[in-house]
Write an enzyme that holds these catalytic residues in place. Structure first.
Site, PDB file in Angstrom:
ATOM      1  N   ASN A  30       0.731  -1.161  -0.151  1.00 24.00           N
ATOM      2  CA  ASN A  30      -0.070  -0.160   0.060  1.00 24.00           C
ATOM      3  C   ASN A  30       0.934   1.258   0.020  1.00 24.00           C
ATOM      4  OD1 ASN A  30      -1.502   2.219   1.088  1.00 24.00           O
ATOM      5  ND2 ASN A  30      -2.996   0.869   1.689  1.00 24.00           N
ATOM      6  N   ASP A  36      -0.075   4.591  -0.114  1.00 24.79           N
ATOM      7  CA  ASP A  36      -0.906   5.617   0.328  1.00 24.79           C
ATOM      8  C   ASP A  36       0.122   6.772   0.902  1.00 24.79           C
ATOM      9  OD1 ASP A  36      -3.414   4.482  -0.521  1.00 24.79           O
ATOM     10  OD2 ASP A  36      -3.960   4.214   1.541  1.00 24.79           O
ATOM     11  N   HIS A  37       0.807   6.058   1.784  1.00 26.88           N
ATOM     12  CA  HIS A  37       1.699   7.167   2.541  1.00 26.88           C
ATOM     13  C   HIS A  37       2.863   7.740   1.882  1.00 26.88           C
ATOM     14  CE1 HIS A  37      -1.224   6.499   5.461  1.00 26.88           C
ATOM     15  NE2 HIS A  37      -0.980   5.298   5.748  1.00 26.88           N
ATOM     16  N   ARG A  71       3.092  18.686   1.884  1.00 33.35           N
ATOM     17  CA  ARG A  71       3.574  20.096   1.273  1.00 33.35           C
ATOM     18  C   ARG A  71       3.294  20.592  -0.061  1.00 33.35           C
ATOM     19  NH1 ARG A  71       9.084  21.791   2.587  1.00 33.35           N
ATOM     20  NH2 ARG A  71       9.329  21.746   4.882  1.00 33.35           N
ATOM     21  N   HIS A 108      -5.834   3.558  -1.530  1.00 33.87           N
ATOM     22  CA  HIS A 108      -7.033   4.020  -1.118  1.00 33.87           C
ATOM     23  C   HIS A 108      -7.603   5.450  -1.339  1.00 33.87           C
ATOM     24  CE1 HIS A 108      -9.722   3.856   2.838  1.00 33.87           C
ATOM     25  NE2 HIS A 108     -10.448   4.173   1.983  1.00 33.87           N
ATOM     26  N   ARG A 120      -9.552   8.139  -0.605  1.00 36.93           N
ATOM     27  CA  ARG A 120     -10.406   8.375   0.261  1.00 36.93           C
ATOM     28  C   ARG A 120     -11.258   9.466   0.024  1.00 36.93           C
ATOM     29  NH1 ARG A 120      -8.625   6.268   5.496  1.00 36.93           N
ATOM     30  NH2 ARG A 120     -10.295   7.543   6.477  1.00 36.93           N
ATOM     31  N   ARG A 170      -7.061  12.861   1.313  1.00 38.03           N
ATOM     32  CA  ARG A 170      -5.871  13.175   2.195  1.00 38.03           C
ATOM     33  C   ARG A 170      -4.539  12.876   1.509  1.00 38.03           C
ATOM     34  NH1 ARG A 170      -7.364   9.944   7.692  1.00 38.03           N
ATOM     35  NH2 ARG A 170      -9.275  10.715   7.179  1.00 38.03           N
ATOM     36  N   HIS A 171      -4.519  11.836   0.691  1.00 42.56           N
ATOM     37  CA  HIS A 171      -3.341  11.090   0.134  1.00 42.56           C
ATOM     38  C   HIS A 171      -3.515  10.948  -1.135  1.00 42.56           C
ATOM     39  CE1 HIS A 171      -5.152   7.147   1.608  1.00 42.56           C
ATOM     40  NE2 HIS A 171      -4.969   7.596   2.795  1.00 42.56           N
ATOM     41  N   GLU A 176      -8.809   0.445  -2.747  1.00 44.57           N
ATOM     42  CA  GLU A 176      -9.437   0.460  -1.772  1.00 44.57           C
ATOM     43  C   GLU A 176     -10.614   1.560  -1.687  1.00 44.57           C
ATOM     44  OE1 GLU A 176      -6.928   0.814   1.891  1.00 44.57           O
ATOM     45  OE2 GLU A 176      -6.199  -1.281   1.648  1.00 44.57           O
ATOM     46  N   THR A 206      -7.009   6.121  10.366  1.00 43.57           N
ATOM     47  CA  THR A 206      -7.027   5.381   9.291  1.00 43.57           C
ATOM     48  C   THR A 206      -8.147   4.096   9.390  1.00 43.57           C
ATOM     49  OG1 THR A 206      -5.488   3.368   8.481  1.00 43.57           O
ATOM     50  CG2 THR A 206      -5.568   3.676  10.985  1.00 43.57           C
ATOM     51  N   THR A 207      -8.289   3.194   8.655  1.00 43.43           N
ATOM     52  CA  THR A 207      -9.557   2.502   8.549  1.00 43.43           C
ATOM     53  C   THR A 207      -9.643   1.623   9.737  1.00 43.43           C
ATOM     54  OG1 THR A 207      -9.064   2.145   6.128  1.00 43.43           O
ATOM     55  CG2 THR A 207     -10.965   0.744   7.099  1.00 43.43           C
ATOM     56  N   GLU A 247     -10.890  -9.538   2.992  1.00 38.78           N
ATOM     57  CA  GLU A 247      -9.732  -9.356   3.819  1.00 38.78           C
ATOM     58  C   GLU A 247     -10.089  -9.008   5.346  1.00 38.78           C
ATOM     59  OE1 GLU A 247      -7.129  -6.194   1.971  1.00 38.78           O
ATOM     60  OE2 GLU A 247      -6.320  -5.600   3.877  1.00 38.78           O
ATOM     61  N   HIS A 304      -3.851  -4.752   7.829  1.00 38.00           N
ATOM     62  CA  HIS A 304      -3.851  -3.487   8.563  1.00 38.00           C
ATOM     63  C   HIS A 304      -2.955  -3.565  10.016  1.00 38.00           C
ATOM     64  CE1 HIS A 304      -5.466   0.313  10.228  1.00 38.00           C
ATOM     65  NE2 HIS A 304      -6.217   0.255   9.193  1.00 38.00           N
ATOM     66  N   GLY A 305      -1.962  -2.747  10.112  1.00 40.40           N
ATOM     67  CA  GLY A 305      -1.226  -2.677  11.369  1.00 40.40           C
ATOM     68  C   GLY A 305      -0.109  -3.799  11.189  1.00 40.40           C
ATOM     69  N   GLY A 357       1.030  -1.467   4.431  1.00 43.32           N
ATOM     70  CA  GLY A 357       1.400   0.004   3.821  1.00 43.32           C
ATOM     71  C   GLY A 357       2.229   0.812   4.994  1.00 43.32           C
ATOM     72  N   HIS A 358       1.713   1.005   5.985  1.00 41.77           N
ATOM     73  CA  HIS A 358       2.356   2.175   6.808  1.00 41.77           C
ATOM     74  C   HIS A 358       3.843   1.794   7.413  1.00 41.77           C
ATOM     75  CE1 HIS A 358       2.913   4.627  10.508  1.00 41.77           C
ATOM     76  NE2 HIS A 358       2.508   5.487   9.634  1.00 41.77           N
TER      77      HIS A 358
HETATM   78  N1  PXP Z   1      -6.006  -3.081   4.370  1.00 39.00           N
HETATM   79  C1  PXP Z   1      -6.981  -2.222   4.238  1.00 39.00           C
HETATM   80  C2  PXP Z   1      -8.295  -2.778   3.733  1.00 39.00           C
HETATM   81  C3  PXP Z   1      -6.646  -0.803   4.554  1.00 39.00           C
HETATM   82  O1  PXP Z   1      -7.584   0.123   4.863  1.00 39.00           O
HETATM   83  C4  PXP Z   1      -5.319  -0.696   5.017  1.00 39.00           C
HETATM   84  C5  PXP Z   1      -5.064   0.874   5.446  1.00 39.00           C
HETATM   85  O2  PXP Z   1      -5.228   1.666   4.267  1.00 39.00           O
HETATM   86  C6  PXP Z   1      -4.390  -1.379   4.940  1.00 39.00           C
HETATM   87  C7  PXP Z   1      -4.582  -2.813   4.769  1.00 39.00           C
HETATM   88  C8  PXP Z   1      -2.935  -1.349   5.270  1.00 39.00           C
HETATM   89  O3  PXP Z   1      -2.776  -1.118   6.577  1.00 39.00           O
HETATM   90  P1  PXP Z   1      -1.344  -0.449   7.104  1.00 39.00           P
HETATM   91  O4  PXP Z   1      -0.981   0.790   6.363  1.00 39.00           O
HETATM   92  O5  PXP Z   1      -1.639  -0.417   8.558  1.00 39.00           O
HETATM   93  O6  PXP Z   1      -0.358  -1.602   6.892  1.00 39.00           O
END
Ligand code: PXP
Length: 250
Positions: A15, A17-18, A26, A51, A53, A57-58, A78, A108-109, A159, A198-199, A220-221
């Site tokens: 992911n 996104d970040h 910026r 994602h 949104r 935001r990103h 997403e 976040t989600t 998921e 996630h996480g 992602g993060h």
């Molecule tokens: N899966 C889904 C459905 C999510 O919404 C996210 C966060 O955007 C992720 C995975 C990835 O989560 P993380 O950034 O915490 O790894």
């Protein structure tokens, strides 16, 4: 024998996104999430997740268009279950869509989709997306009520939300892991392809990667954060190695 959806292999969806979060902070043109996706794919990512949104935001609309046009690995979009997002997906045609809940104020989600409460809207979204040639996953908590409702929607993939596992520690984390593993087995037995995310971090990914019916993790993060220290390609490769090592040493 392993069934088609219960493989020795496990895919990594990265992911990005970040990467866009840093750019939006910026208002610059850099860093480019599409360029990051190219590096991730070369480093072993099996797919790229973004994602879009509601508050943008990103990831921006032009990122989605460029990503779908240029990525050499499949794109997983997403998005919330809204007419706007469904129209965008049908226009840009990512290979996959993962339907997620979305609240404007969340960081976040924060939880899975309440499929049971919105089964008609989600079923209709699944039908529209499927007719555009898109494979749909529903992002759900490890909850049997949500699994039963998911089966009614016709979505082929789920998921599993691993955020509660990631946030827990000690016995609570062990219990959450057992809950996810048992749920993944039930979802697989019901004919669904099972993903999770996630996480997840280098430290907590192995037990999830060992769950046999889980064939894809979306992360992602922690990868983007780790990339600041070791470089993006190395961060992707490290995560992939951790997942595969766990998978093959179960
Ligand atoms: N899966 C889904 C459905 C999510 O919404 C996210 C966060 O955007 C992720 C995975 C990835 O989560 P993380 O950034 O915490 O790894």
């Amino acid at each position: 024998m392993l069934q088609a959806t219960e493989s020795k292999n496990i895919r990594l969806g990265v992911n990005v996104d970040h990467v866009a979060t840093l750019r939006q902070a910026r208002g610059t043109a850099y860093p480019d999430p599409v360029a990051a996706a190219r590096i991730a794919a070369s480093a072993g990512a099996d797919s790229i997740t973004i994602h879009l949104r509601e508050d943008r935001r990103h990831i921006q609309d032009h990122d989605v268009q460029r990503m779908c046009a240029q990525s050499r690995v499949p794109v997983n979009l997403e998005m919330a279950v809204t007419p706007e997002m469904i129209a965008i997906a049908c226009a840009v045609k990512p290979r996959y869509v993962c339907l997620v809940p979305e609240r404007r104020a969340e960081l976040t989600t924060e939880g899975g989709l309440n499929v049971a409460a919105h089964v008609n809207a989600i079923t209709s979204a699944c039908k529209t997306l499927k007719s555009a040639g898109i494979e749909v996953a529903l992002f759900i908590d490890a909850d049997d009520e949500q699994l039963a409702a998911t089966q009614d929607t016709g979505a082929p993939h789920i998921e599993i939300h691993t955020g509660h596992y990631a946030d827990a520690s000690g016995d609570a984390q062990t219990q959450e892991l057992a809950r996810i593993a048992a749920f993944a087995a039930r979802a697989h037995a019901a004919g669904l392809e099972v993903h999770a995310g996630h996480g997840l971090t280098l430290e907590n990914v192995a037990p999830i990667a060992r769950i046999a019916p889980v064939v894809e993790l979306n992360i992602g993060h922690s990868i983007i954060a780790r990339a600041l220290l070791v470089g993006f390609a190395a961060a992707v490769a490290e995560m992939r190695d951790a997942m595969l090592h766990a998978r093959h040493s179960r």
